[in-house]
Design a protein around this motif. Structure first.
Motif, PDB file in Angstrom:
ATOM      1  N   ARG A  33       0.832  -1.209   0.000  1.00  0.00           N
ATOM      2  CA  ARG A  33       0.000   0.000   0.000  1.00  0.00           C
ATOM      3  C   ARG A  33       0.863   1.253   0.000  1.00  0.00           C
ATOM      4  O   ARG A  33       0.552   2.245  -0.670  1.00  0.00           O
ATOM      5  N   SER A  34       1.949   1.186   0.744  1.00  0.00           N
ATOM      6  CA  SER A  34       2.860   2.338   0.814  1.00  0.00           C
ATOM      7  C   SER A  34       3.497   2.613  -0.551  1.00  0.00           C
ATOM      8  O   SER A  34       3.601   3.774  -0.977  1.00  0.00           O
ATOM      9  N   LEU A  35       3.895   1.542  -1.243  1.00  0.00           N
ATOM     10  CA  LEU A  35       4.482   1.701  -2.573  1.00  0.00           C
ATOM     11  C   LEU A  35       3.468   2.264  -3.563  1.00  0.00           C
ATOM     12  O   LEU A  35       3.794   3.113  -4.400  1.00  0.00           O
ATOM     13  N   GLU A  36       2.218   1.797  -3.463  1.00  0.00           N
ATOM     14  CA  GLU A  36       1.166   2.297  -4.359  1.00  0.00           C
ATOM     15  C   GLU A  36       0.891   3.777  -4.095  1.00  0.00           C
ATOM     16  O   GLU A  36       0.724   4.565  -5.034  1.00  0.00           O
ATOM     17  N   ASP A  37       0.846   4.153  -2.817  1.00  0.00           N
ATOM     18  CA  ASP A  37       0.609   5.558  -2.465  1.00  0.00           C
ATOM     19  C   ASP A  37       1.736   6.452  -2.973  1.00  0.00           C
ATOM     20  O   ASP A  37       1.496   7.569  -3.428  1.00  0.00           O
ATOM     21  N   THR A  38       2.948   5.947  -2.898  1.00  0.00           N
ATOM     22  CA  THR A  38       4.097   6.718  -3.390  1.00  0.00           C
ATOM     23  C   THR A  38       3.999   6.925  -4.899  1.00  0.00           C
ATOM     24  O   THR A  38       4.241   8.029  -5.403  1.00  0.00           O
ATOM     25  N   ALA A  39       3.635   5.859  -5.601  1.00  0.00           N
ATOM     26  CA  ALA A  39       3.485   5.955  -7.055  1.00  0.00           C
ATOM     27  C   ALA A  39       2.329   6.873  -7.422  1.00  0.00           C
ATOM     28  O   ALA A  39       2.431   7.680  -8.352  1.00  0.00           O
ATOM     29  N   ARG A  40       1.225   6.776  -6.688  1.00  0.00           N
ATOM     30  CA  ARG A  40       0.069   7.637  -6.956  1.00  0.00           C
ATOM     31  C   ARG A  40       0.442   9.106  -6.781  1.00  0.00           C
ATOM     32  O   ARG A  40       0.081   9.965  -7.600  1.00  0.00           O
ATOM     33  N   LEU A  41       1.163   9.404  -5.716  1.00  0.00           N
ATOM     34  CA  LEU A  41       1.582  10.780  -5.454  1.00  0.00           C
ATOM     35  C   LEU A  41       2.497  11.293  -6.571  1.00  0.00           C
ATOM     36  O   LEU A  41       2.382  12.445  -7.011  1.00  0.00           O
ATOM     37  N   LYS A  42       3.383  10.421  -7.036  1.00  0.00           N
ATOM     38  CA  LYS A  42       4.312  10.805  -8.111  1.00  0.00           C
ATOM     39  C   LYS A  42       3.552  11.234  -9.365  1.00  0.00           C
ATOM     40  O   LYS A  42       3.819  12.311  -9.936  1.00  0.00           O
ATOM     41  N   TRP A  43       2.580  10.421  -9.798  1.00  0.00           N
ATOM     42  CA  TRP A  43       1.853  10.727 -11.024  1.00  0.00           C
ATOM     43  C   TRP A  43       0.853  11.849 -10.804  1.00  0.00           C
ATOM     44  O   TRP A  43       0.570  12.626 -11.737  1.00  0.00           O
ATOM     45  N   ALA A  44       0.324  11.956  -9.599  1.00  0.00           N
ATOM     46  CA  ALA A  44      -0.581  13.075  -9.292  1.00  0.00           C
ATOM     47  C   ALA A  44       0.174  14.401  -9.384  1.00  0.00           C
ATOM     48  O   ALA A  44      -0.342  15.397  -9.894  1.00  0.00           O
ATOM     49  N   GLN A  45       1.395  14.421  -8.919  1.00  0.00           N
ATOM     50  CA  GLN A  45       2.216  15.639  -8.998  1.00  0.00           C
ATOM     51  C   GLN A  45       2.519  16.000 -10.449  1.00  0.00           C
ATOM     52  O   GLN A  45       2.594  17.181 -10.806  1.00  0.00           O
ATOM     53  N   ALA A  46       2.693  14.977 -11.276  1.00  0.00           N
ATOM     54  CA  ALA A  46       2.917  15.237 -12.701  1.00  0.00           C
ATOM     55  C   ALA A  46       1.678  15.873 -13.323  1.00  0.00           C
ATOM     56  O   ALA A  46       1.776  16.779 -14.163  1.00  0.00           O
ATOM     57  N   TRP A  47       0.499  15.416 -12.888  1.00  0.00           N
ATOM     58  CA  TRP A  47      -0.745  16.003 -13.379  1.00  0.00           C
ATOM     59  C   TRP A  47      -0.938  17.426 -12.848  1.00  0.00           C
ATOM     60  O   TRP A  47      -1.544  18.266 -13.524  1.00  0.00           O
ATOM     61  N   VAL A  48      -0.441  17.694 -11.652  1.00  0.00           N
ATOM     62  CA  VAL A  48      -0.516  19.052 -11.103  1.00  0.00           C
ATOM     63  C   VAL A  48       0.231  20.021 -12.021  1.00  0.00           C
ATOM     64  O   VAL A  48      -0.227  21.142 -12.277  1.00  0.00           O
ATOM     65  N   ALA A  49       1.373  19.582 -12.523  1.00  0.00           N
ATOM     66  CA  ALA A  49       2.137  20.413 -13.454  1.00  0.00           C
ATOM     67  C   ALA A  49       1.316  20.710 -14.710  1.00  0.00           C
ATOM     68  O   ALA A  49       1.335  21.835 -15.229  1.00  0.00           O
ATOM     69  N   CYS A  50       0.589  19.707 -15.188  1.00  0.00           N
ATOM     70  CA  CYS A  50      -0.278  19.907 -16.360  1.00  0.00           C
ATOM     71  C   CYS A  50      -1.416  20.868 -16.027  1.00  0.00           C
ATOM     72  O   CYS A  50      -1.797  21.709 -16.857  1.00  0.00           O
ATOM     73  N   ALA A  51      -1.959  20.731 -14.814  1.00  0.00           N
ATOM     74  CA  ALA A  51      -3.064  21.593 -14.396  1.00  0.00           C
ATOM     75  C   ALA A  51      -2.645  23.056 -14.365  1.00  0.00           C
ATOM     76  O   ALA A  51      -3.411  23.953 -14.738  1.00  0.00           O
ATOM     77  N   ARG A  52      -1.443  23.300 -13.915  1.00  0.00           N
ATOM     78  CA  ARG A  52      -0.951  24.679 -13.852  1.00  0.00           C
ATOM     79  C   ARG A  52      -0.870  25.310 -15.246  1.00  0.00           C
ATOM     80  O   ARG A  52      -1.141  26.500 -15.423  1.00  0.00           O
ATOM     81  N   VAL A  53      -0.506  24.518 -16.235  1.00  0.00           N
ATOM     82  CA  VAL A  53      -0.350  25.023 -17.596  1.00  0.00           C
ATOM     83  C   VAL A  53      -1.689  25.489 -18.164  1.00  0.00           C
ATOM     84  O   VAL A  53      -1.751  26.501 -18.885  1.00  0.00           O
ATOM     85  N   VAL A  54      -2.769  24.758 -17.847  1.00  0.00           N
ATOM     86  CA  VAL A  54      -4.075  25.053 -18.451  1.00  0.00           C
ATOM     87  C   VAL A  54      -5.035  25.748 -17.490  1.00  0.00           C
ATOM     88  O   VAL A  54      -6.200  25.954 -17.831  1.00  0.00           O
ATOM     89  N   ALA A  55      -4.564  26.109 -16.316  1.00  0.00           N
ATOM     90  CA  ALA A  55      -5.454  26.665 -15.279  1.00  0.00           C
ATOM     91  C   ALA A  55      -6.235  27.884 -15.762  1.00  0.00           C
ATOM     92  O   ALA A  55      -7.401  28.074 -15.389  1.00  0.00           O
ATOM     93  N   ALA A  56      -5.620  28.706 -16.595  1.00  0.00           N
ATOM     94  CA  ALA A  56      -6.294  29.915 -17.065  1.00  0.00           C
ATOM     95  C   ALA A  56      -7.520  29.604 -17.910  1.00  0.00           C
ATOM     96  O   ALA A  56      -8.433  30.428 -18.028  1.00  0.00           O
ATOM     97  N   HIS A  57      -7.575  28.404 -18.495  1.00  0.00           N
ATOM     98  CA  HIS A  57      -8.704  28.004 -19.340  1.00  0.00           C
ATOM     99  C   HIS A  57      -9.684  27.097 -18.584  1.00  0.00           C
ATOM    100  O   HIS A  57     -10.650  26.614 -19.173  1.00  0.00           O
ATOM    101  N   SER A  58      -9.429  26.875 -17.313  1.00  0.00           N
ATOM    102  CA  SER A  58     -10.256  25.959 -16.518  1.00  0.00           C
ATOM    103  C   SER A  58     -11.404  26.700 -15.843  1.00  0.00           C
ATOM    104  O   SER A  58     -11.264  27.857 -15.439  1.00  0.00           O
ATOM    105  N   ALA A  59     -12.523  25.991 -15.718  1.00  0.00           N
ATOM    106  CA  ALA A  59     -13.684  26.578 -15.060  1.00  0.00           C
ATOM    107  C   ALA A  59     -13.558  26.577 -13.545  1.00  0.00           C
ATOM    108  O   ALA A  59     -14.262  27.309 -12.865  1.00  0.00           O
ATOM    109  N   SER A  60     -12.653  25.768 -12.992  1.00  0.00           N
ATOM    110  CA  SER A  60     -12.557  25.658 -11.535  1.00  0.00           C
ATOM    111  C   SER A  60     -11.147  25.799 -10.977  1.00  0.00           C
ATOM    112  O   SER A  60     -10.975  25.933  -9.770  1.00  0.00           O
ATOM    113  N   LEU A  61     -10.125  25.769 -11.828  1.00  0.00           N
ATOM    114  CA  LEU A  61      -8.754  25.773 -11.333  1.00  0.00           C
ATOM    115  C   LEU A  61      -8.077  27.132 -11.418  1.00  0.00           C
ATOM    116  O   LEU A  61      -6.984  27.300 -10.886  1.00  0.00           O
TER     117      LEU A  61
END
Length: 214
Positions: A33-61
């Motif tokens: 479970r710990s390994l899965e959580d670590t991997a989830r956090l890693k890819w979630a952070q990568a998506w955060v970077a994507c979210a920042r790029v498009v935030a100006a066009h987002s309805a909620s971000l």
């Protein structure tokens, strides 16, 4: 000296006879479970970077300023899902960068052009994996449009023109090489109709007229 050697030998024998330490099931499960959580956090952070790029066009971000506020958007998905969709989304965004388009708010013509380019790749490489990969890119675009709250992209993806591409058979169709010319009077009627309609109908008519001029 002999006594010391005998003592060491007895210690080694006693250690050899000890049963191996077997981790309990709870420990193994906790580690997984710990390994899965670590991997989830890693890819979630990568998506955060994507979210920042498009935030100006987002309805909620657009009003979110901290990365920690972005993270919960993606922590509800498995690491494999996040990784798979991130890969597909990056195919789309990379194509947009090369073309000078806005990935979060493209036009219908741009999305269709991108899908046609993917299909052209599938035509050259007829393997099933290539078709699945192309379809996976489209699914990634749906995922990103939903998670990142991109109204323009979401609206386009819900169009019947794009929904049709969800069918894997669509990727097998060969592109039309030559358009059949339409009568001149019909072309003029289409041009007048193009000026009077809006939305998806305008896009369709525009595509027809563009083909006639090639």
């Amino acid at each position: 000296m002999l006594l010391v050697l005998i003592s060491l030998l007895l210690v080694l024998i006693s250690l050899h006879k000890r049963p191996p330490i077997v981790p309990c099931a709870g420990t193994v499960e906790s580690t997984a479970r710990s390994l899965e959580d670590t991997a989830r956090l890693k890819w979630a952070q990568a998506w955060v970077a994507c979210a920042r790029v498009v935030a100006a066009h987002s309805a909620s971000l657009c009003d979110i300023s901290s990365d920690s506020a972005f993270l919960p958007l993606f922590l509800d998905r498995s690491p494999s899902t996040l990784q798979r969709h991130l890969s597909g989304w990056q195919v789309w965004t990379s194509y947009c960068v090369l073309q000078g388009w806005t990935a979060a708010a493209p036009s219908m013509a741009q999305v269709l052009d991108f899908l046609e380019s993917l299909r052209a790749g599938c035509t050259r490489d007829r393997g099933k994996e290539r078709k699945r990969s192309a379809a996976a890119v489209l699914r990634a675009m749906f995922f990103a449009a939903f998670k990142l709250s991109l109204p323009v992209l979401s609206s386009l993806l819900e169009s019947p023109l794009i929904q049709a591409w969800k069918d894997l058979g669509k990727w097998n169709m060969a592109a039309v090489r030559e358009a059949i010319p339409l009568p001149l009077d019909l072309v003029r009627k289409l041009e007048r109709a193009f000026l009077e309609v809006e939305g998806e109908s305008r896009v369709i008519l525009g595509s027809i007229l563009e083909v006639q001029t090639l």
